[in-house]
Design an enzyme around this catalytic site. Structure first.
Site, PDB file in Angstrom:
ATOM      1  N   SER A  21      51.126  23.715  -8.810  1.00  0.00           N
ATOM      2  CA  SER A  21      51.184  24.883  -9.701  1.00  0.00           C
ATOM      3  C   SER A  21      52.271  24.694 -10.740  1.00  0.00           C
ATOM      4  CB  SER A  21      51.452  26.162  -8.901  1.00  0.00           C
ATOM      5  OG  SER A  21      52.743  26.117  -8.316  1.00  0.00           O
ATOM      6  N   ASP A  42      52.728  18.350  -2.844  1.00  0.00           N
ATOM      7  CA  ASP A  42      53.170  19.740  -2.807  1.00  0.00           C
ATOM      8  C   ASP A  42      53.244  20.198  -1.362  1.00  0.00           C
ATOM      9  OD1 ASP A  42      53.209  22.066  -5.198  1.00  0.00           O
ATOM     10  OD2 ASP A  42      52.994  22.853  -3.175  1.00  0.00           O
ATOM     11  N   ASP A  68      56.494  18.221   2.150  1.00  0.00           N
ATOM     12  CA  ASP A  68      57.736  18.951   1.935  1.00  0.00           C
ATOM     13  C   ASP A  68      58.780  17.897   1.587  1.00  0.00           C
ATOM     14  OD1 ASP A  68      60.150  20.324   2.086  1.00  0.00           O
ATOM     15  OD2 ASP A  68      59.530  21.531   3.809  1.00  0.00           O
ATOM     16  N   TYR A 160      71.140  27.463  -6.536  1.00  0.00           N
ATOM     17  CA  TYR A 160      70.114  26.843  -7.375  1.00  0.00           C
ATOM     18  C   TYR A 160      70.753  26.103  -8.544  1.00  0.00           C
ATOM     19  CZ  TYR A 160      65.957  26.459 -10.344  1.00  0.00           C
ATOM     20  OH  TYR A 160      64.940  25.982 -11.136  1.00  0.00           O
ATOM     21  N   LYS A 164      70.685  22.035  -9.103  1.00  0.00           N
ATOM     22  CA  LYS A 164      70.100  21.460 -10.310  1.00  0.00           C
ATOM     23  C   LYS A 164      71.150  20.695 -11.122  1.00  0.00           C
ATOM     24  CE  LYS A 164      65.755  22.742  -9.998  1.00  0.00           C
ATOM     25  NZ  LYS A 164      64.662  21.748  -9.882  1.00  0.00           N
TER      26      LYS A 164
END
Length: 257
Positions: A21, A42, A68, A160, A164
């Site tokens: 997605s 995915d 995963d 997060y 990143k």
């Protein structure tokens, strides 16, 4: 429709994580259109196979793998299957990720580990699994998907943004180490892209305002589209980008400069 033998990536194989997605799916479609055989990885195995089936219906070579990225054995198995069925993967796009919104002082060590594991450690697993094949071929392209939140920081997104930011550091380190082996490594930090993850955050009231209101604060006056990221990834994957490595290619409509 581009035939699978046409395009700048003809004869090459790509792996796209998070490919069921959003940005990952757009990247899988674009790389296939540019001639690559594509393995869609995915955690949603049914979604990965559905995406691969759509590519096959369009005449491309593709497989879907339930993976995963935190599970190194599963990553290694997917790379082995990709090599057996499509050829050694020489292009990698690491789009698998999970966001987080919450107060820092409410953050648990378990949640921290989960978010860092998916976004950073998962990227490490995928890069380490494919690089030996790239070294053997003397050619490779790795495009990591980081985040604009890693560049400027973002309140209520500490794990997060930190993960990143780690992806950006990993990208730059790998670019220096493996540039002499014919492998380029670059990162795209998307900024405000219309994906299921963004819409889920909007539905929970986590954006402050709506997506449409945020568009008004974007210099190009629109929300990003997954194809915007895919177009940049396709360029970085091609021979034409062979002198570009270790770079942060912001695709954010001017929100971060």
């Amino acid at each position: 429709m581009s035939e699978p033998h046409d395009g700048p990536l003809a004869g090459r194989t790509a792996i796209v994580t998070g490919g069921a997605s959003g940005i990952g799916l757009a990247c899988a479609r674009r790389l296939a259109a540019d001639g690559a055989a594509v393995a869609v990885l995915d955690r949603n195995g049914e979604g990965a196979e559905a995406a691969a089936a759509t590519l096959r219906d369009r005449g491309h070579r593709a497989i879907g793998c339930a993976v995963d990225v935190v599970d190194r054995a599963a990553v290694d198995a997917a790379v082995a299957r990709t090599t057996d069925e499509l050829g050694a993967p020489l292009v990698l796009v690491t789009s698998a990720g999970k966001d987080f919104f919450g107060r820092f002082l409410d953050l648990t060590p378990e949640t921290w580990s989960e978010i860092v594991g998916i976004n950073l450690t998962g990227t490490f697993h995928c890069c380490q699994a494919v690089i030996p094949g790239m070294v053997a071929a003397g050619w490779g392209r790795i495009i990591t998907i980081s985040s604009s939140s890693a560049q400027g920081g973002q309140e209520f997104m500490a794990p997060y943004a930190s993960a990143k930011a780690g992806v950006i550091g990993l990208t730059k380190s790998l670019a220096r180490e493996f540039g002499p082996r014919g492998i380029t490594v670059n990162t795209i930090p998307p900024g405000f892209v219309d994906t299921p993850m963004l819409r889920a955050a909007e539905a929970k009231g986590l954006l402050g305002t709506s997506v449409e209101e945020n568009e008004k604060r974007t210099p190009v006056r629109r929300v990003g589209r997954p194809d915007d990221i895919a177009n940049a990834a396709a360029f970085l994957a091609a021979d034409a980008a062979g002198y570009i490595t270790g770079q942060i290619i912001g695709v954010n409509g001017g929100r971060v400069t």
